[in-house]
Design an enzyme around this catalytic site. Structure first.
Site, PDB file in Angstrom:
ATOM      1  N   CYS A  67      57.140   5.042 -77.547  1.00 40.56           N
ATOM      2  CA  CYS A  67      57.921   5.493 -78.702  1.00 40.56           C
ATOM      3  C   CYS A  67      58.824   4.389 -79.223  1.00 40.56           C
ATOM      4  O   CYS A  67      59.100   4.324 -80.414  1.00 40.56           O
ATOM      5  CB  CYS A  67      58.729   6.728 -78.341  1.00 40.56           C
ATOM      6  SG  CYS A  67      59.622   6.537 -76.800  1.00 40.56           S
ATOM      7  N   GLU A  94      63.440  13.790 -78.319  1.00 42.90           N
ATOM      8  CA  GLU A  94      63.191  12.344 -78.295  1.00 42.90           C
ATOM      9  C   GLU A  94      61.837  12.152 -78.954  1.00 42.90           C
ATOM     10  O   GLU A  94      60.816  12.534 -78.389  1.00 42.90           O
ATOM     11  CB  GLU A  94      63.225  11.847 -76.852  1.00 42.90           C
ATOM     12  CG  GLU A  94      63.494  10.361 -76.764  1.00 42.90           C
ATOM     13  CD  GLU A  94      62.231   9.546 -76.744  1.00 42.90           C
ATOM     14  OE1 GLU A  94      61.789   9.142 -77.851  1.00 42.90           O
ATOM     15  OE2 GLU A  94      61.688   9.330 -75.667  1.00 42.90           O
ATOM     16  N   LYS A 119      56.504  21.404 -68.691  1.00 47.25           N
ATOM     17  CA  LYS A 119      55.107  21.388 -69.113  1.00 47.25           C
ATOM     18  C   LYS A 119      54.665  19.946 -69.366  1.00 47.25           C
ATOM     19  O   LYS A 119      55.117  19.310 -70.314  1.00 47.25           O
ATOM     20  CB  LYS A 119      54.888  22.207 -70.386  1.00 47.25           C
ATOM     21  CG  LYS A 119      53.399  22.412 -70.638  1.00 47.25           C
ATOM     22  CD  LYS A 119      53.060  22.724 -72.077  1.00 47.25           C
ATOM     23  CE  LYS A 119      53.022  21.521 -72.948  1.00 47.25           C
ATOM     24  NZ  LYS A 119      51.937  20.549 -72.649  1.00 47.25           N
ATOM     25  N   GLU A 154      53.989   5.715 -87.374  1.00 46.94           N
ATOM     26  CA  GLU A 154      53.832   5.353 -85.973  1.00 46.94           C
ATOM     27  C   GLU A 154      52.345   5.368 -85.634  1.00 46.94           C
ATOM     28  O   GLU A 154      51.682   6.396 -85.765  1.00 46.94           O
ATOM     29  CB  GLU A 154      54.588   6.378 -85.114  1.00 46.94           C
ATOM     30  CG  GLU A 154      54.576   6.041 -83.643  1.00 46.94           C
ATOM     31  CD  GLU A 154      55.391   7.027 -82.813  1.00 46.94           C
ATOM     32  OE1 GLU A 154      55.201   8.249 -82.953  1.00 46.94           O
ATOM     33  OE2 GLU A 154      56.214   6.558 -82.015  1.00 46.94           O
TER      34      GLU A 154
HETATM   35  P1  NAI Z   1      52.634  16.098 -79.403  1.00 48.97           P
HETATM   36  O1  NAI Z   1      54.018  16.062 -79.914  1.00 48.97           O
HETATM   37  O2  NAI Z   1      51.695  17.128 -79.956  1.00 48.97           O
HETATM   38  O3  NAI Z   1      52.669  16.316 -77.804  1.00 48.97           O
HETATM   39  C1  NAI Z   1      53.789  16.101 -76.984  1.00 48.97           C
HETATM   40  C2  NAI Z   1      53.991  17.301 -76.068  1.00 48.97           C
HETATM   41  O4  NAI Z   1      54.301  18.448 -76.872  1.00 48.97           O
HETATM   42  C3  NAI Z   1      52.749  17.704 -75.270  1.00 48.97           C
HETATM   43  O5  NAI Z   1      53.157  18.166 -74.011  1.00 48.97           O
HETATM   44  C4  NAI Z   1      52.174  18.848 -76.100  1.00 48.97           C
HETATM   45  O6  NAI Z   1      51.378  19.737 -75.352  1.00 48.97           O
HETATM   46  C5  NAI Z   1      53.426  19.534 -76.580  1.00 48.97           C
HETATM   47  N1  NAI Z   1      53.285  20.350 -77.790  1.00 48.97           N
HETATM   48  C6  NAI Z   1      52.378  20.205 -78.791  1.00 48.97           C
HETATM   49  N2  NAI Z   1      52.582  21.144 -79.736  1.00 48.97           N
HETATM   50  C7  NAI Z   1      53.631  21.910 -79.326  1.00 48.97           C
HETATM   51  C8  NAI Z   1      54.330  23.030 -79.874  1.00 48.97           C
HETATM   52  N3  NAI Z   1      53.984  23.565 -81.039  1.00 48.97           N
HETATM   53  N4  NAI Z   1      55.378  23.529 -79.183  1.00 48.97           N
HETATM   54  C9  NAI Z   1      55.751  22.992 -78.022  1.00 48.97           C
HETATM   55  N5  NAI Z   1      55.136  21.945 -77.445  1.00 48.97           N
HETATM   56  C10 NAI Z   1      54.086  21.389 -78.087  1.00 48.97           C
HETATM   57  O7  NAI Z   1      52.024  14.651 -79.555  1.00 48.97           O
HETATM   58  P2  NAI Z   1      50.447  14.257 -79.603  1.00 48.97           P
HETATM   59  O8  NAI Z   1      49.734  15.217 -80.523  1.00 48.97           O
HETATM   60  O9  NAI Z   1      49.987  14.128 -78.224  1.00 48.97           O
HETATM   61  O10 NAI Z   1      50.520  12.826 -80.277  1.00 48.97           O
HETATM   62  C11 NAI Z   1      50.591  12.698 -81.699  1.00 48.97           C
HETATM   63  C12 NAI Z   1      51.475  11.546 -82.063  1.00 48.97           C
HETATM   64  O11 NAI Z   1      52.813  11.798 -81.665  1.00 48.97           O
HETATM   65  C13 NAI Z   1      51.154  10.235 -81.384  1.00 48.97           C
HETATM   66  O12 NAI Z   1      50.122   9.571 -82.036  1.00 48.97           O
HETATM   67  C14 NAI Z   1      52.465   9.516 -81.466  1.00 48.97           C
HETATM   68  O13 NAI Z   1      52.607   8.930 -82.726  1.00 48.97           O
HETATM   69  C15 NAI Z   1      53.474  10.623 -81.315  1.00 48.97           C
HETATM   70  N6  NAI Z   1      53.977  10.741 -79.932  1.00 48.97           N
HETATM   71  C16 NAI Z   1      55.209  10.235 -79.625  1.00 48.97           C
HETATM   72  C17 NAI Z   1      55.666  10.270 -78.334  1.00 48.97           C
HETATM   73  C18 NAI Z   1      56.984   9.712 -77.959  1.00 48.97           C
HETATM   74  O14 NAI Z   1      57.159   9.271 -76.848  1.00 48.97           O
HETATM   75  N7  NAI Z   1      57.971   9.758 -78.813  1.00 48.97           N
HETATM   76  C19 NAI Z   1      54.855  10.800 -77.246  1.00 48.97           C
HETATM   77  C20 NAI Z   1      53.593  11.362 -77.664  1.00 48.97           C
HETATM   78  C21 NAI Z   1      53.193  11.292 -78.960  1.00 48.97           C
END
Ligand code: NAI
Ligand code: MG
Length: 492
Positions: A304, A270, A196, A401
């Site tokens: 990240c 991660e 996804k 972050e």
């Molecule tokens: P997120 O963790 O909500 O999204 C990442 C992925 O998880 C997306 O594909 C999203 O659709 C999916 N997702 C969201 N809720 C889920 C759930 N309950 N169960 C399964 N999958 C789910 O991150 P978001 O809201 O886009 O960003 C928020 C913050 O997270 C950012 O500001 C940043 O600080 C951090 N982040 C860190 C990342 C990294 O590479 N470690 C990548 C993206 C965000």
């Protein structure tokens, strides 16, 4: 001679204006459909719910894509299970390798098309998607293709076996690269996949399906279901999935871990980071400035492992910050498709709101802000490169972050203090050390609680090098030999 002198006098030696002319990358290589379904069992599955995906640089609607429902996820998992049982899991490794090599070569052949689309849908500068995301994505497939027929040698006497169906959930900061990090090792080990993409950046994953068809990958080996967190949650909870691999926020990572407790499903996470980039007074300061800029402004800081906390030894604090601010003024912020752009668009309105909120908290808590003069486009999502000085460790901008182009500068006096401050975070993904002394690099590396430590460089990636975190940055490793293990079980 007199003639010559007169000519040179009438033509000034240098132009008054040194600004770069715009150099836009042509986008007509990308042919977008108006509407995309989910890629299930090698075919397009018509979605029941949809949403529009946009270009963050100007909010242009690029296409309509599916918001995957639990029923869509169910069909994708069934297709992955069938492909697993119908031959993929028992295919000799050397045959699986051929598909992976083919995918790697197709990524190279179609790299310009994919790079343009990545920049369009995600907002990152074309020079980064062209020179970093695409070459690394291809490299991951090449690298894991090489392991596919050597698993017995990678894990001698342990009889590695694939797990089954892997559910993979990826973020929006490196859409195609994160796909490669997830899909390549899973397939090399004989698993099938339901992936996804993030809701804001589904388009390169959907174009990737076209490459899979070109590569004649058997239907169902890779399935892609688009949608937001609800689709991700449906994948996490599906009983037919044997393993979840997740990259994203720590909050969602924790939630997934809670949901999977007791289910027997394997999990790798991660998550976020708040990395310290540590500069000692013997470091080559001009090189360090380049590393600091690369560490935090690369990909708008949506990284990240970004070096978001700069720790500077007090004796070089003033010259370093002066050099850094001067360098910041030369960064070109603007159109992601312009080949001269250094800092592109913020990925989404939601991410921009988060950056603004944390920057406001920094001002409120008493930090000093520096932003170079730069004109931001009116439409779309933008944030200028930002440096905060006079930051205390307790401030939110030193703890949380931000995931944007915002650097917090702190100081230290001794190596011990540098270690204590660097480790004063719930995260532990990466760190950087700048010093001329090799012994100090090793001394620091032993003490820093971080999965990846760069010395006199930053944000360097290679598929043969494992990547992953300590503490709230998650667990499990991607890349290298270590990256195979999460996709295998062993008869011991
Ligand atoms: P997120 O963790 O909500 O999204 C990442 C992925 O998880 C997306 O594909 C999203 O659709 C999916 N997702 C969201 N809720 C889920 C759930 N309950 N169960 C399964 N999958 C789910 O991150 P978001 O809201 O886009 O960003 C928020 C913050 O997270 C950012 O500001 C940043 O600080 C951090 N982040 C860190 C990342 C990294 O590479 N470690 C990548 C993206 C965000
Ligand atoms: Mg979220």
């Amino acid at each position: 001679m007199a003639e010559l002198e007169r000519t040179s006098a009438s033509q000034p030696a240098a132009p008054a204006e040194w600004a770069y002319a715009s150099a836009p990358e042509a986008r007509d290589i990308v042919r977008l459909a108006d509407r995309y379904g989910h890629f299930v069992g090698g075919d397009w599955l018509e979605p029941t719910e949809t949403y529009a995906t946009i270009a963050p640089r100007d909010e242009e609607v690029l296409a309509t894509v599916g918001q995957g429902t639990p029923a869509d996820v169910d069909r994708a998992v069934a297709a992955a299970r069938a492909a697993y049982a119908d031959g993929w899991s028992s295919l000799p490794g050397s045959e699986r390798a051929k598909y992976l090599y083919r995918i790697a070569r197709l990524l190279q052949e179609r790299s310009r098309e994919l790079a343009v689309l990545e920049s369009l849908n995600g907002g990152k500068p074309i020079k980064e998607s062209r020179d970093v995301d695409l070459p690394l994505a291809a490299a991951h497939f090449f690298y894991y293709a090489g392991w596919a027929d050597k698993l017995e040698y990678a894990f001698p006497n342990r009889r590695p076996r694939p797990l089954g169906v892997a559910g993979q959930i990826i973020p929006w900061n490196f859409p195609l690269l994160m796909l490669a990090w997830k899909v390549a090792p899973a397939l090399a080990c004989g698993n099938t996949v339901v992936l996804k993409p993030a809701e804001t950046t589904p388009l390169t994953a959907l174009l990737f399906c076209d490459l899979l068809r070109q590569a004649e990958l058997p239907p169902g080996v890779v399935n892609i279901v688009t949608g937001d967190g609800r689709t991700g949650a449906a994948l996490v909870e599906h009983p037919g999935v044997d393993k979840i691999a997740f990259t994203g926020s720590t909050a969602v990572g924790k939630e997934i871990q809670r949901r999977l407790a007791g289910s027997g499903k394997r999990l790798t996470l991660e998550l976020g980071g708040k990395a310290a980039n540590i500069v000692f007074d013997d470091a080559a300061l001009d090189q360090a400035v380049e590393g600091i800029v690369n560490g935090i402004y690369f990909n708008q800081g949506h990284v990240c492992c970004a070096g978001s906390r700069l720790l500077v030894q007090e004796s070089v604090y003033e010259p370093l910050v002066a050099k850094l601010e001067r360098r910041l003024a030369t960064l070109r912020v603007g159109d992601p498709l312009d080949k001269n752009t250094d800092v592109g668009a913020i990925n989404s309105a939601a991410q921009l709101a988060k950056i603004r909120e944390l920057v406001a908290s920094g001002l409120e808590e008493g930090a000093e802000i520096y932003q170079p003069p730069c004109e931001l486009p009116e439409k779309g999502y933008w944030f200028p490169p930002t440096v905060f000085t006079s930051v205390a460790q307790s401030y939110r901008i030193a703890q949380e972050e931000i995931f944007g182009p915002v650097l917090s500068v702190l100081t230290f006096r001794t190596p011990d203090e540098a270690v204590a401050k660097a480790n004063n975070t719930p995260y532990g993904l990466s760190a950087g050390v700048w010093t001329e002394k090799g012994s100090r690099i090793l001394w620091m590396a032993q003490r820093l609680r971080a999965g990846v430590i760069w010395a006199n460089t930053y944000n360097r990636f290679d598929p043969s090098s494992p990547f992953g975190g300590y503490k709230e940055s998650g667990f499990g490793r991607e890349g290298g030999l270590h990256g195979l293990e999460p996709y295998l079980e062993f008869e011991e």
